[in-house]
Motif scaffolding. Structure first.
Motif, PDB file in Angstrom:
ATOM      1  N   GLU A  71       0.643  -1.355  -0.045  1.00 44.78           N
ATOM      2  CA  GLU A  71       0.042  -0.005  -0.147  1.00 44.78           C
ATOM      3  C   GLU A  71       0.896   1.214  -0.018  1.00 44.78           C
ATOM      4  O   GLU A  71       0.417   2.154  -0.679  1.00 44.78           O
ATOM      5  CB  GLU A  71      -0.940   0.116   1.166  1.00 44.78           C
ATOM      6  CG  GLU A  71      -1.971  -1.038   1.139  1.00 44.78           C
ATOM      7  CD  GLU A  71      -2.817  -1.163   2.256  1.00 44.78           C
ATOM      8  OE1 GLU A  71      -3.145   0.086   2.816  1.00 44.78           O
ATOM      9  OE2 GLU A  71      -2.914  -2.102   2.823  1.00 44.78           O
ATOM     10  N   LYS A  72       2.013   1.236   0.705  1.00 46.90           N
ATOM     11  CA  LYS A  72       2.706   2.394   0.851  1.00 46.90           C
ATOM     12  C   LYS A  72       4.459   2.174   0.539  1.00 46.90           C
ATOM     13  O   LYS A  72       5.029   2.616   1.120  1.00 46.90           O
ATOM     14  CB  LYS A  72       2.753   2.948   2.290  1.00 46.90           C
ATOM     15  CG  LYS A  72       1.162   3.487   2.925  1.00 46.90           C
ATOM     16  CD  LYS A  72       0.759   4.675   2.070  1.00 46.90           C
ATOM     17  CE  LYS A  72      -0.484   5.042   2.597  1.00 46.90           C
ATOM     18  NZ  LYS A  72      -1.060   6.167   1.994  1.00 46.90           N
ATOM     19  N   LEU A  73       4.136   1.686  -0.629  1.00 50.43           N
ATOM     20  CA  LEU A  73       6.017   1.232  -1.034  1.00 50.43           C
ATOM     21  C   LEU A  73       6.801   2.501  -1.059  1.00 50.43           C
ATOM     22  O   LEU A  73       7.948   2.521  -0.752  1.00 50.43           O
ATOM     23  CB  LEU A  73       5.769   0.602  -2.354  1.00 50.43           C
ATOM     24  CG  LEU A  73       7.291  -0.019  -2.775  1.00 50.43           C
ATOM     25  CD1 LEU A  73       7.677  -0.973  -2.003  1.00 50.43           C
ATOM     26  CD2 LEU A  73       7.023  -0.546  -4.422  1.00 50.43           C
ATOM     27  N   GLU A  74       6.268   3.500  -1.444  1.00 49.21           N
ATOM     28  CA  GLU A  74       6.926   4.822  -1.484  1.00 49.21           C
ATOM     29  C   GLU A  74       7.653   5.096  -0.156  1.00 49.21           C
ATOM     30  O   GLU A  74       8.564   6.105   0.074  1.00 49.21           O
ATOM     31  CB  GLU A  74       6.011   5.968  -2.011  1.00 49.21           C
ATOM     32  CG  GLU A  74       5.021   6.658  -1.115  1.00 49.21           C
ATOM     33  CD  GLU A  74       3.696   5.432  -1.286  1.00 49.21           C
ATOM     34  OE1 GLU A  74       2.698   6.074  -0.721  1.00 49.21           O
ATOM     35  OE2 GLU A  74       3.605   4.600  -1.912  1.00 49.21           O
ATOM     36  N   TRP A  75       7.077   4.750   0.941  1.00 44.90           N
ATOM     37  CA  TRP A  75       7.683   4.924   2.261  1.00 44.90           C
ATOM     38  C   TRP A  75       8.909   4.520   2.441  1.00 44.90           C
ATOM     39  O   TRP A  75       9.727   5.096   3.423  1.00 44.90           O
ATOM     40  CB  TRP A  75       6.757   4.453   3.418  1.00 44.90           C
ATOM     41  CG  TRP A  75       5.454   5.326   3.770  1.00 44.90           C
ATOM     42  CD1 TRP A  75       4.760   6.061   2.730  1.00 44.90           C
ATOM     43  CD2 TRP A  75       4.534   5.061   4.641  1.00 44.90           C
ATOM     44  NE1 TRP A  75       3.796   6.760   3.595  1.00 44.90           N
ATOM     45  CE2 TRP A  75       3.159   5.872   4.422  1.00 44.90           C
ATOM     46  CE3 TRP A  75       4.539   4.141   5.755  1.00 44.90           C
ATOM     47  CZ2 TRP A  75       2.326   6.039   5.354  1.00 44.90           C
ATOM     48  CZ3 TRP A  75       3.374   4.195   6.613  1.00 44.90           C
ATOM     49  CH2 TRP A  75       2.214   5.274   6.565  1.00 44.90           C
TER      50      TRP A  75
END
Length: 181
Positions: free
Chosen positions: A61-65
């Motif tokens: 869901e939040k790979l960019e984190w």
């Protein structure tokens, strides 16, 4: 004294809903993410594999984190020895590389790409479980479109090891060998 996140990891089980619940809690509280990454690589911490499970779920869901943590992540993945930690991290590597080559929010440096490549080859040729090997094969195939030496090496390994592995490994091996040829 263990942190609150580390204490919550104590109660995480292998059940999907259980892992998903803590992943959503971290997503709702992003300040916990950097601590989660740190716990993943504290090899002596019995909760490290559980932290890796949660990181995998968050990565969907939040790979960019992971972007601000890529130096730390890529440098340390090679240190993992616990199979329960390697499998989710192999999946995270696959997600990162796939995202990078799709020109998305993930930008891996040449060093990151090299570190992931080396680690995936290590997981592939060493005695890791089949799921980790399959994720590594798919990741290495993608990396082979960037590094011209990867596909020939991957082909040799797959052809050599093909007969000695499970049906899942053989299926992924066939799929990737067809793409390489």
């Amino acid at each position: 004294m263990p942190s609150e996140l580390n204490q919550k990891l104590e109660y995480v089980s292998g059940h999907r809903e259980n892992r998903q619940k803590l992943a959503h809690e971290v997503i709702a509280n992003p300040f916990l993410f950097s601590e989660l990454i740190q716990i993943c690589f504290i090899i002596w911490n019995k909760n490290a594999p559980k932290a890796c499970w949660i990181l995998e779920f968050i990565s969907y869901e939040k790979l960019e984190w992971l972007q601000p943590n890529l130096d730390f992540f890529c440098l340390n993945i090679r240190l993992l020895k616990d199979e329960s930690a390697i499998r989710p991290m192999a999946k995270v590597c696959q997600l990162l590389v796939s995202s990078h080559f799709k020109n998305s929010s993930i930008a891996l440096s040449e060093i990151h790409l090299q570190q992931i490549t080396e680690t995936c080859f290590d997981w592939l040729i060493n005695d890791t479980k089949v799921a980790s090997k399959c994720y590594s094969i798919r990741t290495l195939y993608q990396l082979g479109n960037h590094f011209d030496w990867v596909h020939p090496e991957l082909k040799v390994i797959l052809e050599k090891d093909y007969a000695n592995h499970t049906a899942a490994y053989k299926a992924v091996g066939r799929e990737i060998l067809k793409k390489i040829k």
